[in-house]
Design an enzyme around this catalytic site. Structure first.
Site, short mmCIF file in Angstrom:
data_model
loop_
_atom_site.label_atom_id
_atom_site.label_comp_id
_atom_site.label_asym_id
_atom_site.label_seq_id
_atom_site.Cartn_x
_atom_site.Cartn_y
_atom_site.Cartn_z
N LEU A 94 0.83 -1.20 0.00
CA LEU A 94 0.00 0.00 0.00
C LEU A 94 0.87 1.25 0.00
O LEU A 94 1.85 1.35 0.75
CB LEU A 94 -0.91 0.01 1.23
CG LEU A 94 -1.83 -1.21 1.37
CD1 LEU A 94 -2.65 -1.11 2.65
CD2 LEU A 94 -2.74 -1.36 0.16
N CYS A 95 0.49 2.19 -0.85
CA CYS A 95 1.21 3.45 -0.95
C CYS A 95 0.60 4.45 0.03
O CYS A 95 -0.43 5.06 -0.24
CB CYS A 95 1.14 3.99 -2.38
SG CYS A 95 1.95 5.59 -2.59
N LEU A 96 1.23 4.57 1.19
CA LEU A 96 0.78 5.50 2.23
C LEU A 96 1.98 6.31 2.71
O LEU A 96 3.14 5.90 2.54
CB LEU A 96 0.17 4.73 3.41
CG LEU A 96 -0.98 3.77 3.09
CD1 LEU A 96 -1.33 2.95 4.31
CD2 LEU A 96 -2.19 4.53 2.59
#
Length: 265
Positions: free
Chosen positions: A86-88
């Site tokens: 996940l791109c966070l």
């Protein structure tokens, strides 16, 4: 292998999160590797995820806390692509924005906050509320069976349906035992995740948004609709022919034939 600083930091954080876990969150490092953490998020009230059991992993770099972990959620949720990084701002997609003061609890609280929003990023999906509630109901089954898989060989790397729930069972034996009892009490089919003899009120087959299976279902519905439309058009033609024949018969019976003299008004 974890650096001495990372090992010390993660050991301390495990003691902290075990003593005072954040609401809806539990987590622990793997016995085999302190850099591999497993978490479970319980879906909060007043969200489509209520009652859901969402399992995922945090894979920390050896130089933690000076770099962030890779974050994945393995359980299908309708919010994230299963087992996808996940791109966070708190994940390894953005190492420069990571604050070394942030801890495991900070990371997981941030993940839960993002999960309950509708913001999109790499690894997220836009499932409907109905899909998310449906997947929440099946989450315990999915975790403890690997999505109904019969293969008991655990996969390495990303955890996906296919390991028969072996990885989840190894990391969460007590939770798995609770899930097994829950499935027995609710007569859940271990292959499908649906109640035995009951109706499935969720989306057909639990199809994820954007999948080829979903498109196939849509195409089938369109074909049926078009076929029904063609059938209705055919019926209208026959109705029109019937009206014309009826009109002709009535006209002849009333003496409207053009070959006979008409009565003057």
């Amino acid at each position: 292998m974890a650096s001495k600083a990372a090992h010390k930091r993660l050991t301390r954080e495990y003691a902290t999160i075990s003593k005072n876990p954040p609401p809806y969150i539990t987590a622990h490092p793997s016995d085999a590797n302190i850099l591999e953490w497993h978490y479970i998020i319980t879906g909060p009230e007043d969200t489509p995820y209520h009652g859901g059991q969402y399992w995922g992993t945090l894979i920390f770099p050896s130089n933690y806390p000076f770099a962030p972990p890779a974050i994945r959620m393995h359980t299908p949720s309708g919010r994230f692509q299963p087992s996808t990084r996940l791109c966070l701002s708190i994940s390894d997609f953005h190492p420069k924005s990571f604050n070394p003061a942030w801890e495991v609890s900070t990371i997981l609280i941030g993940l839960l906050s993002f999960m309950t929003s509708e913001e999109m990023t790499t690894g997220s999906v836009s499932g409907s509320e109905r899909e998310r509630k449906y997947l929440a109901r099946k989450s315990r089954w999915w975790n403890s069976t690997g999505g109904g898989s019969q293969n008991r060989a655990a996969l390495k790397g990303n955890v996906k349906a296919g390991d028969g729930g072996a990885k989840f069972r190894a990391e969460w034996p007590e939770v798995d035992g609770e899930n097994q009892r829950w499935m027995t009490e609710h007569k859940i089919d271990p292959v499908t995740g649906d109640p035995i003899g009951g109706s499935n009120c969720g989306p057909q087959l639990g199809i994820a948004p954007g999948s080829g299976q979903r498109q196939a279902v849509v195409d089938a519905v369109v074909q049926q609709r078009d076929a029904a439309g063609r059938g209705w058009m055919s019926s209208r033609v026959w109705i029109f022919v019937g009206i014309v024949l009826l009109y002709t018969g009535v006209a002849r019976w009333l003496g409207w034939d053009s070959d006979r003299p008409r009565t003057a008004l």
